[in-house]
Design a protein around this motif. Structure first.
Motif, PDB file in Angstrom:
ATOM      1  N   GLY A  32       0.806  -1.215   0.000  1.00  0.00           N
ATOM      2  CA  GLY A  32       0.000   0.000   0.000  1.00  0.00           C
ATOM      3  C   GLY A  32       0.839   1.265   0.000  1.00  0.00           C
ATOM      4  N   VAL A  33       1.879   1.299   0.838  1.00  0.00           N
ATOM      5  CA  VAL A  33       2.662   2.528   0.979  1.00  0.00           C
ATOM      6  C   VAL A  33       3.716   2.653  -0.115  1.00  0.00           C
ATOM      7  CG1 VAL A  33       4.148   3.859   2.506  1.00  0.00           C
ATOM      8  CG2 VAL A  33       2.246   2.581   3.437  1.00  0.00           C
ATOM      9  N   MET A  34       4.462   1.574  -0.367  1.00  0.00           N
ATOM     10  CA  MET A  34       5.571   1.698  -1.310  1.00  0.00           C
ATOM     11  C   MET A  34       5.271   1.134  -2.688  1.00  0.00           C
ATOM     12  SD  MET A  34       6.873   1.170   1.965  1.00  0.00           S
ATOM     13  CE  MET A  34       8.152   0.045   2.403  1.00  0.00           C
ATOM     14  N   GLY A  35       4.125   0.474  -2.854  1.00  0.00           N
ATOM     15  CA  GLY A  35       3.809  -0.128  -4.146  1.00  0.00           C
ATOM     16  C   GLY A  35       4.743  -1.270  -4.495  1.00  0.00           C
ATOM     17  N   LEU A  36       5.224  -1.979  -3.469  1.00  0.00           N
ATOM     18  CA  LEU A  36       6.218  -3.029  -3.713  1.00  0.00           C
ATOM     19  C   LEU A  36       5.637  -4.399  -3.390  1.00  0.00           C
ATOM     20  CD1 LEU A  36       9.577  -3.500  -3.907  1.00  0.00           C
ATOM     21  CD2 LEU A  36       9.105  -4.190  -1.573  1.00  0.00           C
ATOM     22  N   ILE A  37       5.868  -5.362  -4.298  1.00  0.00           N
ATOM     23  CA  ILE A  37       5.514  -6.746  -3.978  1.00  0.00           C
ATOM     24  C   ILE A  37       6.769  -7.425  -3.457  1.00  0.00           C
ATOM     25  CG2 ILE A  37       5.696  -7.324  -6.460  1.00  0.00           C
ATOM     26  CD1 ILE A  37       3.832  -9.704  -5.824  1.00  0.00           C
ATOM     27  N   ASN A  38       6.666  -7.907  -2.211  1.00  0.00           N
ATOM     28  CA  ASN A  38       7.860  -8.415  -1.535  1.00  0.00           C
ATOM     29  C   ASN A  38       7.762  -9.923  -1.307  1.00  0.00           C
ATOM     30  OD1 ASN A  38      10.139  -8.731   0.001  1.00  0.00           O
ATOM     31  ND2 ASN A  38       9.147  -8.059   1.895  1.00  0.00           N
ATOM     32  N   LEU A  39       8.433 -10.693  -2.176  1.00  0.00           N
ATOM     33  CA  LEU A  39       8.416 -12.150  -1.987  1.00  0.00           C
ATOM     34  C   LEU A  39       9.277 -12.554  -0.799  1.00  0.00           C
ATOM     35  CD1 LEU A  39       8.800 -13.508  -5.613  1.00  0.00           C
ATOM     36  CD2 LEU A  39       6.724 -13.178  -4.334  1.00  0.00           C
ATOM     37  N   ALA A  40      10.235 -11.705  -0.436  1.00  0.00           N
ATOM     38  CA  ALA A  40      11.163 -12.066   0.638  1.00  0.00           C
ATOM     39  C   ALA A  40      10.509 -11.963   2.023  1.00  0.00           C
ATOM     40  CB  ALA A  40      12.405 -11.196   0.574  1.00  0.00           C
ATOM     41  N   HIS A  41       9.225 -11.627   2.054  1.00  0.00           N
ATOM     42  CA  HIS A  41       8.550 -11.526   3.345  1.00  0.00           C
ATOM     43  C   HIS A  41       8.569 -12.868   4.081  1.00  0.00           C
ATOM     44  CE1 HIS A  41       6.366  -8.554   5.589  1.00  0.00           C
ATOM     45  NE2 HIS A  41       5.462  -9.432   5.948  1.00  0.00           N
ATOM     46  N   GLY A  42       8.464 -13.956   3.318  1.00  0.00           N
ATOM     47  CA  GLY A  42       8.535 -15.289   3.921  1.00  0.00           C
ATOM     48  C   GLY A  42       9.901 -15.547   4.543  1.00  0.00           C
ATOM     49  N   SER A  43      10.940 -14.947   3.968  1.00  0.00           N
ATOM     50  CA  SER A  43      12.275 -15.125   4.535  1.00  0.00           C
ATOM     51  C   SER A  43      12.390 -14.420   5.883  1.00  0.00           C
ATOM     52  CB  SER A  43      13.335 -14.561   3.583  1.00  0.00           C
ATOM     53  OG  SER A  43      13.279 -15.249   2.372  1.00  0.00           O
ATOM     54  N   LEU A  44      11.700 -13.279   6.004  1.00  0.00           N
ATOM     55  CA  LEU A  44      11.751 -12.554   7.277  1.00  0.00           C
ATOM     56  C   LEU A  44      11.016 -13.340   8.366  1.00  0.00           C
ATOM     57  CD1 LEU A  44      11.152  -9.082   5.678  1.00  0.00           C
ATOM     58  CD2 LEU A  44      13.261  -9.885   6.732  1.00  0.00           C
ATOM     59  N   TYR A  45       9.969 -14.037   7.953  1.00  0.00           N
ATOM     60  CA  TYR A  45       9.243 -14.954   8.844  1.00  0.00           C
ATOM     61  C   TYR A  45      10.209 -16.014   9.353  1.00  0.00           C
ATOM     62  CZ  TYR A  45       5.600 -18.661   9.559  1.00  0.00           C
ATOM     63  OH  TYR A  45       4.783 -19.664  10.022  1.00  0.00           O
ATOM     64  N   MET A  46      10.987 -16.562   8.405  1.00  0.00           N
ATOM     65  CA  MET A  46      11.961 -17.592   8.757  1.00  0.00           C
ATOM     66  C   MET A  46      13.045 -17.021   9.672  1.00  0.00           C
ATOM     67  SD  MET A  46      14.372 -19.644   6.099  1.00  0.00           S
ATOM     68  CE  MET A  46      15.409 -18.229   5.757  1.00  0.00           C
ATOM     69  N   VAL A  47      13.518 -15.819   9.365  1.00  0.00           N
ATOM     70  CA  VAL A  47      14.540 -15.182  10.200  1.00  0.00           C
ATOM     71  C   VAL A  47      14.030 -15.049  11.630  1.00  0.00           C
ATOM     72  CG1 VAL A  47      15.669 -12.969  10.651  1.00  0.00           C
ATOM     73  CG2 VAL A  47      15.731 -13.947   8.360  1.00  0.00           C
ATOM     74  N   GLY A  48      12.766 -14.617  11.774  1.00  0.00           N
ATOM     75  CA  GLY A  48      12.184 -14.476  13.106  1.00  0.00           C
ATOM     76  C   GLY A  48      12.188 -15.795  13.857  1.00  0.00           C
ATOM     77  N   ALA A  49      11.788 -16.864  13.161  1.00  0.00           N
ATOM     78  CA  ALA A  49      11.704 -18.173  13.811  1.00  0.00           C
ATOM     79  C   ALA A  49      13.090 -18.662  14.217  1.00  0.00           C
ATOM     80  CB  ALA A  49      11.039 -19.174  12.870  1.00  0.00           C
ATOM     81  N   PHE A  50      14.072 -18.503  13.334  1.00  0.00           N
ATOM     82  CA  PHE A  50      15.426 -18.966  13.661  1.00  0.00           C
ATOM     83  C   PHE A  50      16.024 -18.155  14.807  1.00  0.00           C
ATOM     84  CE2 PHE A  50      15.355 -21.502   9.853  1.00  0.00           C
ATOM     85  CZ  PHE A  50      16.209 -22.547  10.167  1.00  0.00           C
ATOM     86  N   ALA A  51      15.796 -16.834  14.773  1.00  0.00           N
ATOM     87  CA  ALA A  51      16.323 -15.997  15.850  1.00  0.00           C
ATOM     88  C   ALA A  51      15.723 -16.439  17.181  1.00  0.00           C
ATOM     89  CB  ALA A  51      16.011 -14.532  15.573  1.00  0.00           C
ATOM     90  N   ALA A  52      14.403 -16.702  17.166  1.00  0.00           N
ATOM     91  CA  ALA A  52      13.751 -17.112  18.405  1.00  0.00           C
ATOM     92  C   ALA A  52      14.294 -18.451  18.888  1.00  0.00           C
ATOM     93  CB  ALA A  52      12.238 -17.207  18.182  1.00  0.00           C
ATOM     94  N   ALA A  53      14.452 -19.410  17.944  1.00  0.00           N
ATOM     95  CA  ALA A  53      14.940 -20.731  18.340  1.00  0.00           C
ATOM     96  C   ALA A  53      16.357 -20.627  18.901  1.00  0.00           C
ATOM     97  CB  ALA A  53      14.894 -21.686  17.155  1.00  0.00           C
ATOM     98  N   ALA A  54      17.190 -19.799  18.265  1.00  0.00           N
ATOM     99  CA  ALA A  54      18.569 -19.664  18.729  1.00  0.00           C
ATOM    100  C   ALA A  54      18.612 -19.044  20.125  1.00  0.00           C
ATOM    101  CB  ALA A  54      19.374 -18.830  17.745  1.00  0.00           C
ATOM    102  N   VAL A  55      17.856 -17.964  20.312  1.00  0.00           N
ATOM    103  CA  VAL A  55      17.882 -17.271  21.605  1.00  0.00           C
ATOM    104  C   VAL A  55      17.249 -18.136  22.695  1.00  0.00           C
ATOM    105  CG1 VAL A  55      16.974 -15.290  22.874  1.00  0.00           C
ATOM    106  CG2 VAL A  55      18.030 -14.968  20.643  1.00  0.00           C
ATOM    107  N   ALA A  56      16.172 -18.855  22.352  1.00  0.00           N
ATOM    108  CA  ALA A  56      15.546 -19.719  23.349  1.00  0.00           C
ATOM    109  C   ALA A  56      16.501 -20.833  23.771  1.00  0.00           C
ATOM    110  CB  ALA A  56      14.247 -20.307  22.799  1.00  0.00           C
ATOM    111  N   GLY A  57      17.250 -21.358  22.794  1.00  0.00           N
ATOM    112  CA  GLY A  57      18.208 -22.410  23.111  1.00  0.00           C
ATOM    113  C   GLY A  57      19.341 -21.893  23.989  1.00  0.00           C
ATOM    114  N   TRP A  58      19.623 -20.651  23.847  1.00  0.00           N
ATOM    115  CA  TRP A  58      20.748 -20.000  24.504  1.00  0.00           C
ATOM    116  C   TRP A  58      20.401 -19.570  25.919  1.00  0.00           C
ATOM    117  CZ3 TRP A  58      22.974 -14.874  22.170  1.00  0.00           C
ATOM    118  CH2 TRP A  58      24.349 -14.790  22.487  1.00  0.00           C
ATOM    119  N   THR A  59      19.241 -18.877  26.034  1.00  0.00           N
ATOM    120  CA  THR A  59      18.873 -18.307  27.327  1.00  0.00           C
ATOM    121  C   THR A  59      17.789 -19.106  28.036  1.00  0.00           C
ATOM    122  OG1 THR A  59      17.135 -16.962  26.379  1.00  0.00           O
ATOM    123  CG2 THR A  59      19.310 -15.982  26.451  1.00  0.00           C
TER     124      THR A  59
END
Lengths: 305, 328
Positions: A32-59
């Motif tokens: 809506g704002v930038m007029g951009l179709i972003n296929l990499a949005h799924g990758s950011l979903y994955m980044v979030g999950a991996f970051a959470a798994a790594a930090v949860a494993g750590w702390t």
């Protein structure tokens, strides 16, 4: 089929829908704002999950894991916006699709490089495991219920952010006329980075929350990305309200279809072929729903022509 | 800087010369790679008609590629198990004959393109991309959850299908079949692009209002182009399945759609021989970078990003020193 099972599946559908909303809201805002179709949005979903798994494993802390998912996804979102995505705003959709597809390849392979090919596991925290008794005698997973609540809170927060705050006003203005708000002295490139990072953070949060139910693996974002596209097509591009309605519609249709269709076919077919036909049709249900919406209103339920 | 016509001849002759040289040097693997390039290029030529000439950014061409593949897989698997495909209301037997399989693949994928096109063309722009992507994915999930033809595991065909008068198991003969088909399709598409229909399609892409004003039914022109495009990609799918003697839901995956699109962008959008150059570049990258690193797709990602951001004309554009005509 009992009523209890029915309501349980309905809640599962709602939970799935709420997760899809977190993905679709970011996508639709960015479009809506930038007029951009972003296929990499799924990758950011994955980044979030991996970051959470790594930090949860750590702390060992789930709360910290969620914070990490938000932070990591927002950070990667801001990085790719600043380096690559902003070169694409003026380009046509084909270029945007290809460049963000390239980003998916880079993100997926880089994640595989760092974390290996085996799935990681993110455990549901003890405080949220187990079930709760809902009115009507329905036993339901506390964690899934928490997801629904978090999703609805985020949805409400997003509505407030966009309709009541100054940033929200700028976002809405950006959707209406990008050049004009630039001319009025709003630093548009900061706004773009902010919107992109916000969308990324929502995707990352969604990845982390789902990651505790499913496994955290490379490519986990892609099926969700495509479902989020279906949500946006149904709801209408650029509309947060449409994204919420579409997400819940898709989540419930998909979940209920997978449970109900095999049972429905079982009433007049033998069990094994009923399961086969039912589940094959259930996998197509949301696309048929999308086709129906396209026939009825090509711009989506809440979209403007 | 070469004129594009000369470059096209060079590209086609190279594609022909490499497997012939490999035959002389007794390197059958190179012939197989060249066959793969030929078939993938054919899929790209199909998509290029919709995407390059027509400006219809379809992210769901894996659907037609996969349907072509499954048309081959289903017919050949029935022929190899000697069970009829269906008995009521009339008998349909499986077959191992390539021409029959090709025609079936073209018909099935064109019909799917007609249906998907009719729905998707109600939208435009970014909606069109998302809708075609979603419909493509529908076939993927259907193929996975439908157990009759292998489900997730796919279907193996033990012997390559036959072509009258040729031994298709000899790599160079199968290459020959694919190469001739590619040339026939290229000739057809280049004639089509210069016909009244092709000009109308280009016009609808460049300036749809103007095309509408001079009386062109742009929706019909686009739909016809989309159907032809799907049919060509379906044919490529049948050949690809025959090359591997294997079909699986991966052919329907959206990565396949993305790859077909990558051939076009690497080669040059709306260039008649762009997909050949692009598919060749892709296979060479896959082969050599695959040796360098297991994670070769990272490099592919960076190369793709570079081409999209800085080198819009692709390989053909770089060699002819001009930007694509229909793109922009």
């Amino acid at each position: 089929m009992t009523t209890i099972l029915f309501f349980e599946q309905l809640l599962n559908g709602l939970q799935f829908g709420v997760m899809l909303f977190l993905m679709a809201a970011g996508l639709t805002l960015i479009f809506g704002v930038m007029g951009l179709i972003n296929l990499a949005h799924g990758s950011l979903y994955m980044v979030g999950a991996f970051a959470a798994a790594a930090v949860a494993g750590w702390t060992g802390s789930f709360a910290l894991a969620l914070v990490a998912s938000l932070a990591a996804a927002a950070m990667f979102g801001a990085i790719i916006e600043l380096t690559i995505i902003r070169r694409l705003y003026a380009r046509d959709h084909l270029d945007q699709v290809l460049a963000t597809f390239a980003l998916i390849l880079i993100f997926s392979e880089a994640t595989r490089w760092v974390f290996g090919s085996f799935p990681l596991f993110l455990n549901v925290p003890d405080a949220l495991s187990g079930t709760v008794m809902l009115p009507g005698g329905i036993q339901y997973s506390l964690y899934r219920l928490t997801i629904i609540v978090i999703g609805l809170i985020v949805a409400a927060g997003l509505f407030l952010l966009i309709s009541k705050t100054r940033v929200g006003m700028r976002i809405r203005a950006g959707e209406n006329d990008r050049e004009m708000i630039g001319a009025l002295g709003v630093d548009i490139s900061v706004l773009y980075t902010l919107v992109f990072a916000l969308g990324a953070a929502l995707a990352g949060l969604s990845g982390a929350l789902v990651g505790a139910i499913q496994s955290v693996e490379v490519g986990m974002g892609e099926p969700v990305l495509i479902l989020a596209f279906v949500v946006i097509v149904i709801g209408g591009i650029g509309s947060i309200k449409g994204a919420l309605a579409g997400a819940i519609l898709v989540g419930v249709t998909d979940t209920m279809g997978r449970t109900l269709l095999p049972i429905l076919f079982g009433t007049f077919m033998e069990a094994s072929s009923a399961t086969a036909v039912g589940s094959a049709l259930a996998s197509m249900a949301i696309y048929i729903l999308m086709a129906g919406v396209l026939l009825y209103k090509p711009t989506g339920l809440f979209g403007e022509a | 800087m070469l004129p594009e016509r000369l470059l096209n001849a060079v590209i086609l002759l190279t594609l022909l010369a490499v497997p012939l040289a490999a035959l002389a040097l007794d390197e059958p693997f190179i012939i197989t790679l060249a066959t793969k390039v030929t078939i993938l290029a054919l899929a790209g030529v199909g998509l290029n008609l919709a995407l390059g000439q027509g400006g219809l950014v379809s992210f769901g061409h894996a659907a037609y590629f996969g349907l072509g593949g499954y048309a081959m897989g289903i017919l050949a698997s029935h022929a190899q198990s000697f069970t009829p495909l269906m008995e009521v209301p009339f008998l349909i037997e499986g077959t191992k004959s390539m021409p029959v399989i090709w025609i079936t693949a073209i018909i099935v994928s064109s019909l799917a393109a007609l249906l998907i096109g009719a729905l998707s063309l109600r939208t435009s722009g970014v909606y069109f991309i998302m809708v075609t992507l979603a419909f493509g994915q529908m076939f993927y999930y259907f193929a996975i959850s439908w157990p009759a033809y292998g489900g997730e595991d796919g279907l193996s065909i033990y012997v390559r299908n036959g072509f009258p008068g040729l031994n298709t198991l000899v790599p160079i003969q199968f290459f020959g079949i694919c190469f001739v088909l590619l040339c026939v399709v290229l000739f057809f598409v280049s004639r089509l692009n210069r016909s009244a229909f092709g000009l109308a399609l280009d016009g609808a892409h460049q300036h749809s209002e103007r095309a509408l004003t001079v009386g062109i039914n742009i929706n019909r022109v686009r739909l016809v182009a989309f159907v032809i495009s799907g049919g060509i990609t379906g044919l490529a799918g049948a050949l690809f399945a025959d090359l591997n003697r294997f079909v699986s839901p991966t052919m329907f995956s959206w990565h396949t759609s993305g790859e077909i699109m990558i051939f076009i962008i690497l080669g040059g959008v709306a260039r008649i021989c762009g997909p050949i150059a692009g598919a060749a570049a892709y296979i060479i990258l896959e082969h050599y970078l695959g040796d360098v690193s297991e994670y070769w797709q990272v490099y592919l990602g960076f190369i793709l990003l570079f081409v999209v951001l800085f080198a819009k004309g692709g390989i053909v554009g770089a060699l002819t020193g001009s930007r694509g005509k229909a793109h922009g």
